[in-house]
Motif scaffolding. Structure first.
Motif, PDB file in Angstrom:
ATOM      1  N   ALA A 200     110.692  12.280 -52.542  1.00 60.95           N
ATOM      2  CA  ALA A 200     109.957  12.310 -53.808  1.00 60.95           C
ATOM      3  C   ALA A 200     110.872  11.942 -54.977  1.00 60.95           C
ATOM      4  N   GLY A 201     112.092  12.467 -54.953  1.00 57.44           N
ATOM      5  CA  GLY A 201     113.057  12.102 -55.989  1.00 57.44           C
ATOM      6  C   GLY A 201     113.376  10.619 -55.960  1.00 57.44           C
ATOM      7  N   GLN A 202     113.472  10.057 -54.761  1.00 60.43           N
ATOM      8  CA  GLN A 202     113.743   8.623 -54.623  1.00 60.43           C
ATOM      9  C   GLN A 202     112.580   7.798 -55.170  1.00 60.43           C
ATOM     10  N   CYS A 203     111.349   8.260 -54.955  1.00 60.94           N
ATOM     11  CA  CYS A 203     110.187   7.551 -55.493  1.00 60.94           C
ATOM     12  C   CYS A 203     110.209   7.544 -57.017  1.00 60.94           C
TER      13      CYS A 203
ATOM     14  N   ALA B 135      93.515  16.316 -49.997  1.00 61.19           N
ATOM     15  CA  ALA B 135      94.014  15.228 -50.854  1.00 61.19           C
ATOM     16  C   ALA B 135      95.184  14.518 -50.187  1.00 61.19           C
ATOM     17  N   SER B 136      96.009  15.283 -49.467  1.00 64.52           N
ATOM     18  CA  SER B 136      97.149  14.688 -48.765  1.00 64.52           C
ATOM     19  C   SER B 136      96.680  13.672 -47.734  1.00 64.52           C
ATOM     20  N   LEU B 137      95.607  13.987 -47.014  1.00 63.09           N
ATOM     21  CA  LEU B 137      95.044  13.059 -46.034  1.00 63.09           C
ATOM     22  C   LEU B 137      94.585  11.769 -46.703  1.00 63.09           C
ATOM     23  N   LEU B 138      93.838  11.899 -47.792  1.00 59.48           N
ATOM     24  CA  LEU B 138      93.321  10.716 -48.490  1.00 59.48           C
ATOM     25  C   LEU B 138      94.453   9.883 -49.079  1.00 59.48           C
ATOM     26  N   LEU B 139      95.477  10.542 -49.600  1.00 62.39           N
ATOM     27  CA  LEU B 139      96.627   9.828 -50.151  1.00 62.39           C
ATOM     28  C   LEU B 139      97.371   9.069 -49.062  1.00 62.39           C
ATOM     29  N   SER B 140      97.476   9.666 -47.874  1.00 63.76           N
ATOM     30  CA  SER B 140      98.142   8.996 -46.758  1.00 63.76           C
ATOM     31  C   SER B 140      97.431   7.696 -46.395  1.00 63.76           C
ATOM     32  N   LEU B 141      96.114   7.763 -46.300  1.00 66.37           N
ATOM     33  CA  LEU B 141      95.343   6.572 -45.959  1.00 66.37           C
ATOM     34  C   LEU B 141      95.424   5.516 -47.054  1.00 66.37           C
ATOM     35  N   GLY B 142      95.359   5.963 -48.316  1.00 70.44           N
ATOM     36  CA  GLY B 142      95.468   5.028 -49.431  1.00 70.44           C
ATOM     37  C   GLY B 142      96.827   4.355 -49.492  1.00 70.44           C
ATOM     38  N   TYR B 143      97.877   5.146 -49.293  1.00 74.86           N
ATOM     39  CA  TYR B 143      99.239   4.601 -49.298  1.00 74.86           C
ATOM     40  C   TYR B 143      99.414   3.589 -48.167  1.00 74.86           C
ATOM     41  N   THR B 144      98.906   3.919 -46.996  1.00 74.29           N
ATOM     42  CA  THR B 144      99.019   3.015 -45.847  1.00 74.29           C
ATOM     43  C   THR B 144      98.335   1.687 -46.135  1.00 74.29           C
ATOM     44  N   PHE B 145      97.121   1.736 -46.681  1.00 74.92           N
ATOM     45  CA  PHE B 145      96.378   0.514 -47.002  1.00 74.92           C
ATOM     46  C   PHE B 145      97.163  -0.352 -47.983  1.00 74.92           C
ATOM     47  N   LEU B 146      97.736   0.243 -49.015  1.00 70.20           N
ATOM     48  CA  LEU B 146      98.472  -0.511 -50.030  1.00 70.20           C
ATOM     49  C   LEU B 146      99.748  -1.123 -49.457  1.00 70.20           C
ATOM     50  N   VAL B 147     100.502  -0.339 -48.686  1.00 68.23           N
ATOM     51  CA  VAL B 147     101.792  -0.823 -48.187  1.00 68.23           C
ATOM     52  C   VAL B 147     101.601  -1.894 -47.121  1.00 68.23           C
ATOM     53  N   VAL B 148     100.652  -1.699 -46.216  1.00 65.55           N
ATOM     54  CA  VAL B 148     100.408  -2.723 -45.201  1.00 65.55           C
ATOM     55  C   VAL B 148      99.960  -4.021 -45.869  1.00 65.55           C
ATOM     56  N   GLY B 149      99.090  -3.913 -46.864  1.00 68.29           N
ATOM     57  CA  GLY B 149      98.661  -5.103 -47.596  1.00 68.29           C
ATOM     58  C   GLY B 149      99.823  -5.789 -48.289  1.00 68.29           C
ATOM     59  N   ALA B 150     100.741  -4.987 -48.881  1.00 65.96           N
ATOM     60  CA  ALA B 150     101.908  -5.556 -49.550  1.00 65.96           C
ATOM     61  C   ALA B 150     102.828  -6.254 -48.552  1.00 65.96           C
ATOM     62  N   CYS B 151     102.992  -5.665 -47.359  1.00 66.64           N
ATOM     63  CA  CYS B 151     103.846  -6.283 -46.340  1.00 66.64           C
ATOM     64  C   CYS B 151     103.256  -7.602 -45.844  1.00 66.64           C
ATOM     65  N   ILE B 152     101.951  -7.622 -45.620  1.00 69.22           N
ATOM     66  CA  ILE B 152     101.306  -8.859 -45.181  1.00 69.22           C
ATOM     67  C   ILE B 152     101.451  -9.937 -46.259  1.00 69.22           C
ATOM     68  N   ASN B 153     101.273  -9.533 -47.513  1.00 68.92           N
ATOM     69  CA  ASN B 153     101.419 -10.471 -48.626  1.00 68.92           C
ATOM     70  C   ASN B 153     102.836 -11.046 -48.672  1.00 68.92           C
TER      71      ASN B 153
ATOM     72  N   VAL C   7     103.663   4.099 -55.002  1.00 73.00           N
ATOM     73  CA  VAL C   7     104.683   5.099 -55.340  1.00 73.00           C
ATOM     74  C   VAL C   7     104.032   6.401 -55.790  1.00 73.00           C
ATOM     75  N   ILE C   8     103.000   6.298 -56.623  1.00 72.88           N
ATOM     76  CA  ILE C   8     102.302   7.503 -57.095  1.00 72.88           C
ATOM     77  C   ILE C   8     101.643   8.230 -55.923  1.00 72.88           C
ATOM     78  N   PHE C   9     101.017   7.477 -55.017  1.00 76.14           N
ATOM     79  CA  PHE C   9     100.354   8.083 -53.857  1.00 76.14           C
ATOM     80  C   PHE C   9     101.352   8.851 -52.992  1.00 76.14           C
ATOM     81  N   VAL C  10     102.478   8.208 -52.681  1.00 71.78           N
ATOM     82  CA  VAL C  10     103.435   8.861 -51.791  1.00 71.78           C
ATOM     83  C   VAL C  10     104.109  10.035 -52.500  1.00 71.78           C
ATOM     84  N   LEU C  11     104.281   9.950 -53.800  1.00 73.65           N
ATOM     85  CA  LEU C  11     104.877  11.059 -54.548  1.00 73.65           C
ATOM     86  C   LEU C  11     103.990  12.295 -54.481  1.00 73.65           C
ATOM     87  N   LEU C  12     102.694  12.100 -54.744  1.00 77.13           N
ATOM     88  CA  LEU C  12     101.756  13.227 -54.677  1.00 77.13           C
ATOM     89  C   LEU C  12     101.651  13.771 -53.252  1.00 77.13           C
ATOM     90  N   GLN C  13     101.697  12.862 -52.284  1.00 75.46           N
ATOM     91  CA  GLN C  13     101.646  13.273 -50.872  1.00 75.46           C
ATOM     92  C   GLN C  13     102.836  14.145 -50.507  1.00 75.46           C
TER      93      GLN C  13
END
Length: 365
Positions: A46-49, A94-112, A224-230
């Motif tokens: 979290a500090g790193q984020c 909320a942690s579950l929803l944040l995990s799924l949201g973070y995954t969607f964003l990061v996988v999309g960023a990696c594909i991009n 970053v915000i999603f993983v921080l809250l997670q």
């Protein structure tokens, strides 16, 4: 990460193995190692984020990693005063929803980044030394045990009230479904794009120091915000067993939770625990190494050794039966894996110690 836990599981396990005090002590040791290690790792990441966000907004800023770890620890101290574990149920959802949201964003960023003309060069080669590859393999097994070991927590929780079997199955299916979707998708996408240069915090790899970001700024900022809250949710959930252990000795059960007799020890103990986790996170910023050590020392015994031992002691299958020897075989194999994993993880920790100084501004991978 979906985390399902319950502080009352300690009482349940004590009843199940009342005649085996050594097993209870082993379980408590494993749970303490797991919770403390995960707490340290959550605060560190979290500090790193926060540091990643800060470096993008103020590249020449003076704040260091330990400053952000201190900020995270202060927030965790406040959140740790929530009344009971039950009050965390909405945070866990909320942690579950944040995990799924973070995954969607990061996988999309990696594909991009992977299909972009400015994508990074890929190197999938392994370490040249055979011994180094063996040690890395056992460290990886330990990290995987730390990731998938969460499944033992809903199993323990499910024994609190009947019917146990149905709830165990539902808990395990939910847990492993979310873990498989989140961890595997990010791991595969990150390795496909960056190869062996992929960072344990994929966001750092997507925002290299020597070039432009490999994904849209808004996507990375939201991730970053999603993983921080997670990470706040993870730190809170995993600290509950440690709180119960401490408060079981300090609290007077005859008085209310928020009576003066119980409130002041509660505030002091929870604050000191979080400060201790924050101190070690700032002093020893080894995120990947901590995951390996926690997996080898905590999750491998808790997931693969202790359940087989308790089954043999509780159900007492015949020593000539297949069940007995399957359990013994699992104990032997994973005892060896745990010993090798502990050695390789601690070895990596020692080797990485040469790369940093105390309270370093960089996380050692």
């Amino acid at each position: 990460m979906l985390t399902i836990s319950c502080p009352g599981c300690l009482n349940t396990v004590r009843k199940l193995v009342a005649a085996t005090s050594d097993s209870v002590n082993s379980l408590l040791t494993s749970l303490t190692a797991i919770n403390t290690g995960v707490g340290i790792g959550a605060i560190l990441l979290a500090g790193q984020c926060l540091q990643i966000m800060y470096s993008e907004l103020s590249p020449n800023g003076s704040l260091k990693l330990y400053d952000f770890i201190a900020m995270v620890t202060a927030v965790m101290i406040i959140l740790s005063q929530l009344p009971t574990f039950h009050s965390l149920r909405h945070i866990n959802l909320a942690s579950l929803l944040l995990s799924l949201g973070y995954t969607f964003l990061v996988v999309g960023a990696c594909i991009n980044a992977g299909v972009s003309k400015n994508g990074p060069p890929r190197d999938y080669s392994l370490e040249s030394s055979k011994s180094a590859r063996v040690f890395s393999a056992f460290t990886s097994i330990s990290i995987l045990a730390a990731i998938f070991g969460n499944g033992i927590l809903p199993e323990i929780q499910a024994t609190l009230a009947p019917p146990a079997t149905g709830k165990m199955v539902k808990g395990l299916l939910m847990c492993y479904s979310v873990i498989s979707i989140t961890f595997y998708s990010i791991a595969v996408a990150g390795y496909w794009v960056f190869g062996n240069k992929s960072n344990s915090n994929i966001l750092e790899t997507l925002m290299p120091d020597d070039g432009p970001a490999l994904a849209p700024t808004w996507v990375l900022g939201l991730a970053v915000i999603f993983v921080l809250l997670q990470l706040f949710a993870i730190g809170l959930v995993y600290s509950q067993v440690a709180y119960e252990i401490m408060e079981k000795k300090s609290a007077d059960v005859k008085q209310g939770m928020f009576s003066k007799r119980n409130l002041f020890p509660r505030i002091i103990l929870r604050t000191l625990y979080m400060m201790l986790c924050g101190f070690f996170a700032a002093m020893l910023p080894f995120f990947g190494d901590i995951s390996g050590v926690v997996g080898a020392i905590g999750f491998i015994p808790l997931d693969f050794i202790l359940p087989m031992l308790l089954y043999n002691k509780t159900h007492k299958p015949s020593k000539s039966s297949l069940t007995f020897w399957i359990n013994i075989s699992i104990i032997i194999v994973f005892t060896g894996a745990g010993i090798m994993g502990s050695f390789s993880s601690i070895r990596k920790l020692v080797l990485d110690a040469n790369k940093f100084k105390l309270f370093s501004d960089d996380v050692v991978e």
